[in-house]
Scaffold this motif. Structure first.
Motif, PDB file in Angstrom:
ATOM      1  N   THR A  13       0.835  -1.200   0.000  1.00 44.94           N
ATOM      2  CA  THR A  13       0.000   0.000   0.000  1.00 44.94           C
ATOM      3  C   THR A  13       0.873   1.254   0.000  1.00 44.94           C
ATOM      4  OG1 THR A  13      -1.714  -1.159   1.256  1.00 44.94           O
ATOM      5  CG2 THR A  13      -1.820   1.241   1.223  1.00 44.94           C
ATOM      6  N   PRO A  14       0.696   2.147  -0.959  1.00 43.89           N
ATOM      7  CA  PRO A  14       1.448   3.406  -0.947  1.00 43.89           C
ATOM      8  C   PRO A  14       1.163   4.226   0.311  1.00 43.89           C
ATOM      9  CG  PRO A  14       0.479   3.027  -3.111  1.00 43.89           C
ATOM     10  CD  PRO A  14      -0.119   2.004  -2.181  1.00 43.89           C
ATOM     11  N   VAL A  15       2.116   5.102   0.645  1.00 38.69           N
ATOM     12  CA  VAL A  15       1.928   5.990   1.795  1.00 38.69           C
ATOM     13  C   VAL A  15       1.196   7.257   1.384  1.00 38.69           C
ATOM     14  CG1 VAL A  15       3.960   5.107   2.974  1.00 38.69           C
ATOM     15  CG2 VAL A  15       4.179   7.132   1.494  1.00 38.69           C
ATOM     16  N   ALA A  16       1.178   7.535   0.078  1.00 39.29           N
ATOM     17  CA  ALA A  16       0.519   8.738  -0.414  1.00 39.29           C
ATOM     18  C   ALA A  16       0.187   8.561  -1.885  1.00 39.29           C
ATOM     19  CB  ALA A  16       1.403   9.975  -0.216  1.00 39.29           C
ATOM     20  N   CYS A  17      -0.752   9.397  -2.348  1.00 35.89           N
ATOM     21  CA  CYS A  17      -1.177   9.381  -3.742  1.00 35.89           C
ATOM     22  C   CYS A  17      -1.363  10.811  -4.210  1.00 35.89           C
ATOM     23  CB  CYS A  17      -2.488   8.606  -3.875  1.00 35.89           C
ATOM     24  SG  CYS A  17      -3.239   8.718  -5.511  1.00 35.89           S
ATOM     25  N   LEU A  18      -0.840  11.105  -5.413  1.00 34.98           N
ATOM     26  CA  LEU A  18      -1.057  12.407  -6.042  1.00 34.98           C
ATOM     27  C   LEU A  18      -1.734  12.177  -7.380  1.00 34.98           C
ATOM     28  CD1 LEU A  18       1.771  12.706  -4.307  1.00 34.98           C
ATOM     29  CD2 LEU A  18       1.830  14.919  -5.444  1.00 34.98           C
ATOM     30  N   ALA A  19      -2.836  12.882  -7.615  1.00 35.07           N
ATOM     31  CA  ALA A  19      -3.598  12.698  -8.852  1.00 35.07           C
ATOM     32  C   ALA A  19      -3.899  14.049  -9.478  1.00 35.07           C
ATOM     33  CB  ALA A  19      -4.892  11.946  -8.567  1.00 35.07           C
TER      34      ALA A  19
ATOM     35  N   SER B  20       6.248  13.387   1.067  1.00 34.63           N
ATOM     36  CA  SER B  20       5.560  12.156   1.494  1.00 34.63           C
ATOM     37  C   SER B  20       6.551  11.033   1.784  1.00 34.63           C
ATOM     38  CB  SER B  20       4.579  11.702   0.398  1.00 34.63           C
ATOM     39  OG  SER B  20       3.549  12.652   0.222  1.00 34.63           O
ATOM     40  N   ILE B  21       7.687  11.062   1.084  1.00 33.62           N
ATOM     41  CA  ILE B  21       8.720  10.039   1.303  1.00 33.62           C
ATOM     42  C   ILE B  21       9.769  10.508   2.281  1.00 33.62           C
ATOM     43  CG2 ILE B  21      10.662   8.855   0.177  1.00 33.62           C
ATOM     44  CD1 ILE B  21       8.842   8.545  -2.301  1.00 33.62           C
TER      45      ILE B  21
ATOM     46  N   ASP C 193      -6.222   4.463   4.584  1.00 35.70           N
ATOM     47  CA  ASP C 193      -6.028   5.712   5.319  1.00 35.70           C
ATOM     48  C   ASP C 193      -4.596   6.206   5.123  1.00 35.70           C
ATOM     49  OD1 ASP C 193      -8.638   5.907   6.355  1.00 35.70           O
ATOM     50  OD2 ASP C 193      -8.157   4.433   7.904  1.00 35.70           O
ATOM     51  N   ILE C 194      -4.374   6.832   3.979  1.00 35.69           N
ATOM     52  CA  ILE C 194      -3.077   7.405   3.632  1.00 35.69           C
ATOM     53  C   ILE C 194      -3.316   8.862   3.228  1.00 35.69           C
ATOM     54  CG2 ILE C 194      -2.203   5.152   2.880  1.00 35.69           C
ATOM     55  CD1 ILE C 194      -2.580   6.149  -0.043  1.00 35.69           C
ATOM     56  N   GLU C 195      -2.265   9.530   2.756  1.00 36.62           N
ATOM     57  CA  GLU C 195      -2.413  10.906   2.290  1.00 36.62           C
ATOM     58  C   GLU C 195      -2.828  10.937   0.820  1.00 36.62           C
ATOM     59  OE1 GLU C 195       1.054  13.242   2.872  1.00 36.62           O
ATOM     60  OE2 GLU C 195       1.222  12.778   5.009  1.00 36.62           O
ATOM     61  N   TYR C 196      -3.796  11.780   0.498  1.00 42.14           N
ATOM     62  CA  TYR C 196      -4.234  11.973  -0.882  1.00 42.14           C
ATOM     63  C   TYR C 196      -4.116  13.462  -1.225  1.00 42.14           C
ATOM     64  CZ  TYR C 196      -6.303   7.350  -0.212  1.00 42.14           C
ATOM     65  OH  TYR C 196      -6.501   6.018   0.060  1.00 42.14           O
ATOM     66  N   HIS C 197      -3.573  13.727  -2.407  1.00 43.33           N
ATOM     67  CA  HIS C 197      -3.438  15.095  -2.888  1.00 43.33           C
ATOM     68  C   HIS C 197      -4.022  15.158  -4.301  1.00 43.33           C
ATOM     69  CE1 HIS C 197      -0.834  15.985   0.510  1.00 43.33           C
ATOM     70  NE2 HIS C 197      -0.147  14.889   0.224  1.00 43.33           N
ATOM     71  N   ILE C 198      -5.123  15.884  -4.435  1.00 47.01           N
ATOM     72  CA  ILE C 198      -5.830  15.978  -5.705  1.00 47.01           C
ATOM     73  C   ILE C 198      -5.652  17.382  -6.289  1.00 47.01           C
ATOM     74  CG2 ILE C 198      -8.045  15.700  -6.891  1.00 47.01           C
ATOM     75  CD1 ILE C 198      -7.002  13.152  -5.498  1.00 47.01           C
ATOM     76  N   PHE C 199      -5.296  17.438  -7.567  1.00 42.84           N
ATOM     77  CA  PHE C 199      -5.241  18.689  -8.319  1.00 42.84           C
ATOM     78  C   PHE C 199      -6.204  18.557  -9.505  1.00 42.84           C
ATOM     79  CE2 PHE C 199      -1.378  18.620  -5.954  1.00 42.84           C
ATOM     80  CZ  PHE C 199      -0.917  19.925  -5.828  1.00 42.84           C
TER      81      PHE C 199
END
Length: 241
Positions: A118-124, A236-237, A174-180
Motif C-alpha cells: 500500500t502506498p503511503v501517499a497518492c497524487l492525482a 511524502s517520502i 487511510d493514507i495521504e491523498y493530494h488531488i489537483f
C-alpha cells in the motif's frame, strides 16, 4: 501465466531510475500512464533526475494504454516493484507514492486500494474519479473501458465501480491523498469527478488536500501548482526517513 519480468529485462517493461538514484534508496514513486500513452523512456525524465538526487527511485510501468488499472495492470505494476524490491533488498516498509494524471490519476488512486504494497501517499492530476459516468462522457471512451474489463465477471457497470475512485471512497486506505484539478478541464469534468470524489473522501474521514487550478485545461498545471505537486511527492517520502 508465469511471471517473466526480472532485473535483466526490466527496461522492456518499465522505466526505472535506479542507475542514477542516490543510495540508500529512501522511497519509490510509481508514475502511471494516462489513456493511450505508449511511451518508452530512453533518457531520464527531469523529475526522475530530481528524485534521484535525494534517493527516491522513479518508476514508470509500461502498462497497457487502455488499462484503466484493471486487475492485469495492478498485477503488472506489483510485479515490477517485486523485481526492484528484490534487486535492492528494500525493506517492505519502504515508502511508495503513486502518481498520475487523467487515467493515470484514476490508476494512482485505485492502486492504493489494490496494491500488494500500500502506498503511503497518492497524487492525482485531473483524475477520472467516476468511471461509470466517464463511460458516457466522451465517444472515444466506451471501447477502452470495454476492452479493459472484458474478461471480468458481472455487468460492465458493476465492474467499473470496482475500479472507480468515487465508488471506492469508503474503502480507500487511510493514507495521504493530494488531488489537483484544472477548472477549465474539457476532458474530465471537475464537477463530475474531483469535486464529488473529494467530498466523498472527506465524508469518509480520509486525509485529502484539494487544489483547484484556475483557467487551465486538462492536466495543465500552472508552474506554481506543479511545484506544490512535486513538493507533496517529495515530502511524502522524505519525512518518513
Amino acid at each position: 501465466m508465469e511471471k517473466i519480468i526480472n532485473y535483466e529485462n526490466l527496461r522492456s517493461f518499465a522505466y526505472v531510475s535506479d542507475k542514477i538514484c542516490a543510495k540508500p534508496i529512501k522511497g519509490v514513486v510509481v508514475d502511471l500512464f494516462g489513456l493511450g500513452d505508449m511511451s518508452m523512456f530512453w533518457e531520464d525524465p527531469d523529475i526522475a533526475e530530481e528524485c534521484a538526487k535525494v534517493g527516491i527511485m522513479y518508476v514508470i510501468p509500461y502498462n497497457n494504454p487502455w488499462a484503466w488499472m484493471n486487475p492485469q495492470s495492478i498485477a503488472f505494476t506489483d510485479e515490477i516493484l517485486d523485481v526492484i524490491f528484490e534487486k535492492y533488498e528494500l525493506d517492505e516498509k519502504t515508502p511508495i507514492v503513486s502518481v498520475g494524471g487523467s487515467m493515470g490519476g484514476l490508476a494512482s488512486l485505485v492502486y492504493t486500494k489494490y496494491a500488494k504494497r500500500t502506498p503511503v501517499a497518492c497524487l492525482a492530476n485531473c483524475p477520472v474519479c467516476d468511471l461509470p459516468y466517464h463511460y458516457t462522457e466522451r465517444p472515444d471512451l466506451p471501447r477502452t473501458l470495454y476492452s479493459a474489463f472484458f474478461n471480468e465477471e458481472g455487468s460492465l457497470d458493476d465492474v467499473m465501480k470496482k475500479y472507480s475512485p468515487y465508488h471506492l471512497a469508503a474503502e480507500m486506505p487511510d493514507i495521504e491523498y493530494h488531488i489537483f484539478h484544472c477548472d477549465a478541464d474539457g476532458a474530465v469534468n471537475i464537477d463530475k469527478h474531483s469535486n464529488r470524489f473529494v467530498e466523498a473522501m472527506r465524508a469518509n474521514g480520509k486525509k485529502i488536500t484539494y487544489d483547484v487550478v484556475p483557467d487551465r485545461n486538462h492536466c495543465d498545471l500552472t508552474p506554481e501548482a506543479r511545484e506544490k505537486y512535486n513538493k507533496y511527492m517529495f515530502e511524502s517520502i522524505l519525512k518518513l526517513n
